[in-house]
Structure formats: structure tokens, C-alpha cells
Design an enzyme around this catalytic site. Structure first.
Site, PDB file in Angstrom:
ATOM      1  N   ARG A 170      45.191  26.791  32.056  1.00 22.74           N
ATOM      2  CA  ARG A 170      45.217  27.835  31.044  1.00 22.74           C
ATOM      3  C   ARG A 170      46.561  28.545  31.065  1.00 22.74           C
ATOM      4  O   ARG A 170      47.083  28.881  32.130  1.00 22.74           O
ATOM      5  CB  ARG A 170      44.086  28.836  31.256  1.00 22.74           C
ATOM      6  N   ARG A 228      43.933  34.866  38.856  1.00 21.72           N
ATOM      7  CA  ARG A 228      44.260  34.399  37.511  1.00 21.72           C
ATOM      8  C   ARG A 228      45.429  33.424  37.589  1.00 21.72           C
ATOM      9  O   ARG A 228      46.583  33.831  37.680  1.00 21.72           O
ATOM     10  CB  ARG A 228      44.607  35.599  36.611  1.00 21.72           C
ATOM     11  N   GLU A 262      34.528  38.860  38.117  1.00 22.63           N
ATOM     12  CA  GLU A 262      33.879  37.713  37.487  1.00 22.63           C
ATOM     13  C   GLU A 262      34.157  36.417  38.252  1.00 22.63           C
ATOM     14  O   GLU A 262      35.287  36.132  38.631  1.00 22.63           O
ATOM     15  CB  GLU A 262      34.381  37.553  36.044  1.00 22.63           C
ATOM     16  N   SER A 276      30.673  32.538  34.111  1.00 27.52           N
ATOM     17  CA  SER A 276      30.197  32.979  32.806  1.00 27.52           C
ATOM     18  C   SER A 276      29.255  31.901  32.290  1.00 27.52           C
ATOM     19  O   SER A 276      29.640  30.737  32.184  1.00 27.52           O
ATOM     20  CB  SER A 276      31.383  33.170  31.856  1.00 27.52           C
ATOM     21  N   ARG A 286      38.204  31.270  42.825  1.00 30.14           N
ATOM     22  CA  ARG A 286      37.686  32.635  42.978  1.00 30.14           C
ATOM     23  C   ARG A 286      36.608  32.701  44.053  1.00 30.14           C
ATOM     24  O   ARG A 286      36.469  33.719  44.733  1.00 30.14           O
ATOM     25  CB  ARG A 286      37.148  33.143  41.635  1.00 30.14           C
TER      26      ARG A 286
END
Length: 426
Positions: A264, A279, A351, A354, A393
Site C-alpha cells: 500500500r 503503517r 486496529e 477489519s 501488527r
């Protein structure tokens, strides 16, 4: 994408529901295009009927020995007008389709209404964050103790937002992915897949990343051939396996899982989580995808979320589950639960997964269907996806929650078989 019939028949209702997501639908533009489309379509249908009648009269006039040149000229004129009308219809439809591709999904009635993440609703918590009797280190500092996390080496190779993992920490990262895959395939009924990391544009359009989120993707341009994109998540490749298919009811539900790297660009994330692994441009994820009958998708969402939660429970990591509000949901979702894991150095939940029900939104783009045995007709399936989990994560959470005063890391009980029996990383 949304059903075009909804826009034609319930345009204002759709606009009102989208407004709860913070999306402003250009109602006037759509109404204008629809009026044009109807007018052009009516005109072309009338022309076609006239042309057919005139063509018949040519045969009759010819039989009578009459001059047919004026009639032939008239038919040719109509043919040119019909071609122009068809081109105009195609142009109008292309613009309508382009608008449809940018419209997000409609939120389910059970989704809390809100403008941002501040309006998300906590559903439940599991586990209690532990207290430490020493100064807490973040995962970057813990990685420096063992030398297992090296951001400088990664920057030398690739720039910011990359990491090099070494030794026991690299093995712990691999152990986490293997543990997750084994859990989902062995206990949760998913079929493991290995899929391409490079896909073409139609696959990304099918799951909703294109055209709206192209800036978030890494693109490889190839002269004379279709462009490649690095996958932002295995959701893209797994979900598109049913694109263009008509599935038998006996094949459902399909439960697919894959461990892949994800890529990403993090466009718009400048300045956010620049320290460490939260991130990154490249990260690993175990992704779960389900393809189900429409009537069972909300039940499937609860099950999918529970599958992701089980990973955290077995790792004994405290977490909470949030129902995302309308303004914080992803583009293609009708309903989403986020899992947030406790990160001690930040003294908050972050987070880590999801889990979303996309309804028929992706299926309509992909033309993914099943044959309903009650009607015998093909109908759109519902698709769901969720992280089970984001491996990097999860590594961050394990390092920080299992740290000891000297900077060493206790290995979670369920990971010891994957670590060759190692109990502590030093």
C-alpha cells in the site's frame, strides 16, 4: 457497485442513506443523465420503427416500378441518425457507469450513524491489559535490544515505511502467519490458497479499489501489455476467484484463506505512525474471504469476526470489538467490525483486523452469482472479508505485551511449537 435500478427508482432515498456516510451524491447530475438517456432512447426507438416501415415501402415501390431513390436516401439518413443515437446512448451510459463505480455501498440499518471513528460503538472487550513494574518499551526499542528489527537497513534498501526482520523475530513473524493459517484451516473450515501478488485492473475494480483508490496502489506499467498492480490485500485475488462464475448452491459457503504480502502506498497517511511497523508500504496479512447465500451473510459476518477474535484469544492478547459507524466504514462494506488489540507503549487499542460484509456490492461488479435452487435462476452472491490477522501488527502486539524488564520477549504458549520450543527471545 449499487444496483442501477435503485438509482432510477429510489434516487433520493439512496442519496439520503449515502449522506449518513458523509458521501454527497450528485442527484442533479444523475437525473439529468437519466432524462437524456430516456429521451435519446425514445427517439432511437421511434427512428428504428420508421426505418423498418420505410424499408418495407422500398420493396413495394420497387415492385410497382416506382423511383426508390428518395426512399433509399431517407433510409440511409435514418441509419446515420440511429448510429449517432446509439453512440450518444453509449456515451451517456458510460458516464452513468463511471458515476456508479465511485458510489460507496449503502450501510445496513443496524450500522450506527456517525461522522468519524469517534462515533464507532464498542461491542465487547476480551482480556485485561497487564500492568508492568518496569518502564515499557515500544516494539522499535525492543527490536533494537535483540537486533531483530532493523529500520535503517530497510531504509537503505527501499526508503521509509519498510522493515528488515532478523533471527528469532523473523521466525516469530513467520510463526504467527503459520499459526493463523493452521487455525483457520484446521478449526474454522477455510481452504488455504496461494494466489498471485500481481493483478490486473479488472480484479481491483471487482473488489472496489479501482477506480476510486488508485493512488493507494503500487502500479507496474508495461508497454504494450496490461498494467499490473501489487495487491493491497489478498481479498482482491481471493474474492475474484468467483468473478464471472455461477456457483451451485452446494458449493456455498465458500471459505477461503491466504497468507500474502500486501502493498500500500499509504497515500494521505503522511506523518501518521511513521515510527515502527504499524503503517508500512509492505506487510504480511492472513486474509479470510467468504462467499455466501445472501440470506446468510449477516450470520457469516459474526462467524468471520469470531474467527479473527480466536487468534487473539489464543495469543492471550487483550482486544476490543467495535461496530464501525456509517462515516468510518470502508467503501464496499454494508457493515464492519474492527478488532483493536492493546498496545502497551501507546496505552490504547489499535486496529489489527477489519471484518466486513459487502453484500452484493462486489458481486455485482464481478458478476459473481449462484443458482438459487428455489427459483432455478442465477442471483448475485454476497461476499465478506476480514484480516485473520495482520501479521506485522500482531507481531507488534506480541513483542510489547510479552516484554520483560531486560527487553527480552516471552514466546506465547501457542507459538512455542512453531519456534522450536524457544520460550524467550533475547
Amino acid at each position: 457497485m449499487l444496483d442501477s435500478k435503485l438509482l432510477r427508482g429510489q434516487l433520493q432515498e439512496v442519496a439520503d442513506r449515502l449522506a449518513s456516510r458523509g458521501f454527497s451524491l450528485d442527484v442533479a447530475r444523475i437525473e439529468s443523465l437519466e432524462e437524456r438517456r430516456k429521451a435519446v432512447q425514445t427517439r432511437t426507438e421511434q427512428l428504428q420503427a420508421e426505418r423498418n416501415a420505410r424499408s418495407k415501402s422500398i420493396g413495394q415501390a420497387k415492385a410497382k416500378g416506382e423511383d426508390i431513390a428518395p426512399l433509399m436516401a431517407d433510409v440511409e439518413r435514418m441509419a446515420n441518425e440511429l448510429a449517432a443515437g446509439k453512440a450518444e446512448l453509449d456515451e451517456i451510459q458510460a458516464e452513468l457507469d463511471g458515476i456508479l463505480l465511485t458510489i460507496p455501498n449503502l450501510p445496513d440499518a443496524s450500522v450506527p450513524v456517525g461522522a468519524s471513528e469517534d462515533d464507532n460503538v464498542e461491542v465487547r472487550r476480551w482480556g485485561t491489559p497487564q500492568t508492568f513494574d518496569f518502564e515499557i518499551k515500544d516494539h522499535v526499542a525492543l527490536g533494537e535490544v535483540s537486533g531483530g528489527l532493523d529500520f535503517e537497513a530497510a531504509a537503505k534498501l527501499s526508503g521509509a515505511r519498510f522493515a528488515v526482520l532478523r533471527g528469532p523475530i523473523a521466525r516469530l513473524h513467520r510463526a504467527l502467519a503459520q499459526f493463523m493459517i493452521n487455525l483457520h484451516t484446521g478449526e474454522h473450515g477455510y481452504e488455504e490458497h496461494y494466489t498471485p501478488y500481481l493483478v490486473q485492473a479488472p480484479a481491483l475494480q471487482g473488489t472496489g479499489q479501482l477506480p476510486k483508490f488508485e493512488e493507494d496502489l503500487f502500479k507496474i506499467t508495461r508497454e504494450g501489455e496490461a498494467d499490473f498492480y501489487l495487491i493491497p490485500t489478498a481479498e482482491v485475488s481471493l474474492t475474484n476467484l468467483v468473478a464471472g462464475e455461477i456457483l451451485d448452491a452446494k458449493q456455498l459457503p465458500l471459505k477461503l484463506v491466504a497468507h500474502t504480502p500486501c502493498f500500500r502506498s499509504e497515500a494521505g497517511a503522511s506523518g501518521r505512525d511513521t515510527r515502527g511497523m504499524i503503517r508500512q508500504h509492505q506487510f504480511d496479512k492472513v486474509e479470510m474471504v467468504q462467499v455466501v447465500e445472501p440470506s446468510k451473510s449477516m450470520q457469516a459476518l459474526e462467524g468471520l469476526t469470531g474467527n479473527a477474535e480466536r487468534v487473539l484469544q489464543l495469543l492471550e492478547l487483550p482486544y476490543r470489538v467495535l461496530a464501525l459507524c456509517t462515516g468510518d466504514m470502508g467503501f464496499g462494506a454494508v457493515k464492519t467490525y474492527d478488532l483493536e488489540v492493546w498496545v502497551p507503549s501507546q496505552d490504547k487499542y489499535r486496529e489489527i483486523s477489519s471484518c466486513s460484509n459487502c453484500g452484493d456490492f462486489q458481486a455485482r461488479r464481478m458478476q459473481a452469482r449462484w443458482r438459487n435452487p428455489e427459483t432455478g435462476k442465477p442471483e448475485l452472491v454476497h461476499t465478506l472479508n476480514g484480516s485473520g490477522l495482520a501479521v506485522g501488527r500482531t507481531l507488534v502486539a506480541v513483542l510489547e505485551n510479552y516484554q520483560q524488564a531486560d527487553g527480552s520477549i516471552r514466546v506465547p504458549e501457542v507459538l512455542k511449537p512453531y519456534m522450536g520450543g524457544v520460550e524467550v527471545i533475547r
